[in-house]
Design a protein around this motif. Structure first.
Motif, PDB file in Angstrom:
ATOM      1  N   SER A  12       0.835  -1.207   0.000  1.00 38.27           N
ATOM      2  CA  SER A  12       0.000   0.000   0.000  1.00 38.27           C
ATOM      3  C   SER A  12       0.865   1.251   0.000  1.00 38.27           C
ATOM      4  CB  SER A  12      -0.917   0.028   1.220  1.00 38.27           C
ATOM      5  OG  SER A  12      -1.866  -0.984   1.162  1.00 38.27           O
ATOM      6  N   LEU A  15       2.371   1.786  -3.353  1.00 35.09           N
ATOM      7  CA  LEU A  15       1.354   2.280  -4.285  1.00 35.09           C
ATOM      8  C   LEU A  15       1.063   3.767  -4.053  1.00 35.09           C
ATOM      9  CD1 LEU A  15      -1.079  -0.776  -4.360  1.00 35.09           C
ATOM     10  CD2 LEU A  15       0.288   0.099  -6.265  1.00 35.09           C
ATOM     11  N   SER A  19       1.652   6.677  -6.647  1.00 34.75           N
ATOM     12  CA  SER A  19       0.553   7.603  -6.921  1.00 34.75           C
ATOM     13  C   SER A  19       1.048   9.047  -6.946  1.00 34.75           C
ATOM     14  CB  SER A  19      -0.541   7.444  -5.866  1.00 34.75           C
ATOM     15  OG  SER A  19      -1.530   8.422  -6.019  1.00 34.75           O
ATOM     16  N   PHE A  35      -3.071   4.089  -9.001  1.00 36.78           N
ATOM     17  CA  PHE A  35      -2.169   3.594  -7.953  1.00 36.78           C
ATOM     18  C   PHE A  35      -2.699   3.989  -6.572  1.00 36.78           C
ATOM     19  CE2 PHE A  35       1.629   3.575 -11.025  1.00 36.78           C
ATOM     20  CZ  PHE A  35       1.595   2.188 -11.156  1.00 36.78           C
ATOM     21  N   SER A  38      -5.804   1.946  -5.686  1.00 38.74           N
ATOM     22  CA  SER A  38      -5.420   0.567  -5.363  1.00 38.74           C
ATOM     23  C   SER A  38      -4.774   0.479  -3.989  1.00 38.74           C
ATOM     24  CB  SER A  38      -4.451   0.027  -6.418  1.00 38.74           C
ATOM     25  OG  SER A  38      -5.026   0.072  -7.691  1.00 38.74           O
ATOM     26  N   GLY A  39      -3.886   1.427  -3.685  1.00 39.88           N
ATOM     27  CA  GLY A  39      -3.228   1.430  -2.382  1.00 39.88           C
ATOM     28  C   GLY A  39      -4.221   1.609  -1.249  1.00 39.88           C
TER      29      GLY A  39
END
Length: 169
Positions: A12, A15, A19, A35, A38-39
């Protein structure tokens, strides 16, 4: 199980960093958003699957309320005002860090940070850093919002008599 949790939070974090990197350019901003999404999804799912999390419904309600408020604010704000919006939201992140650290200090048993009747030293350090960094983030983001919004000037201010000011320090 702990290794899976730590690995999920590490992924995380990576990501989130990707991001921020993606959001640094208009060409890669869409990928940066993906990103970040998703994280956050991975971090939320990992947190909800922790064995000691018991108020999943309350957490989901809070996430839903925040998501709905954020959605309507984001829909209402013009693209030219996006920097102010980001600064305003960022100030809330700093405030949240301060409030979480204060909560941990006031009710340490809820956070599982008590050892031998006292708060663990590492937890005290984390709380102190949370308050300091959170307070700086909060105030800095408020100032950034006000300056970007044109409410606060950016003109450099010089003290009338710097010698007196340096003597009082």
């Amino acid at each position: 199980m702990n290794n899976i949790i730590f690995f999920s939070y590490l992924v995380s974090s990576v990501l989130f960093i990707l991001s921020l990197y993606g959001l640094s350019s208009p060409k890669t901003s869409r990928l940066g958003n993906y990103f970040g999404i998703s994280g956050m999804i991975l971090a939320i799912v990992t947190t909800l699957l922790l064995p000691n999390v018991s108020n999943i419904l309350l957490i989901l309600i809070a996430i839903s309320i925040g998501g709905v408020i954020g959605f309507f604010i984001a829909k209402k704000v013009k693209m030219t005002s996006m920097p102010q919006l980001v600064a305003g939201f960022h100030s809330l992140v700093g405030l949240a860090a301060v409030l979480i650290a204060m909560s941990a200090l006031w009710i340490p048993e809820s956070f599982g940070i008590i050892e031998n009747g006292e708060i663990k030293f590492g937890s005290l350090v984390e709380m102190g850093l949370g308050v300091v960094i959170g307070a700086i983030t909060f105030t800095g983001s408020i100032v950034a919002f006000l300056k970007l919004n044109g409410t606060m000037g950016s003109k450099f201010t010089l003290l009338k008599n710097p010698k007196i000011a340096s003597q009082t320090i």
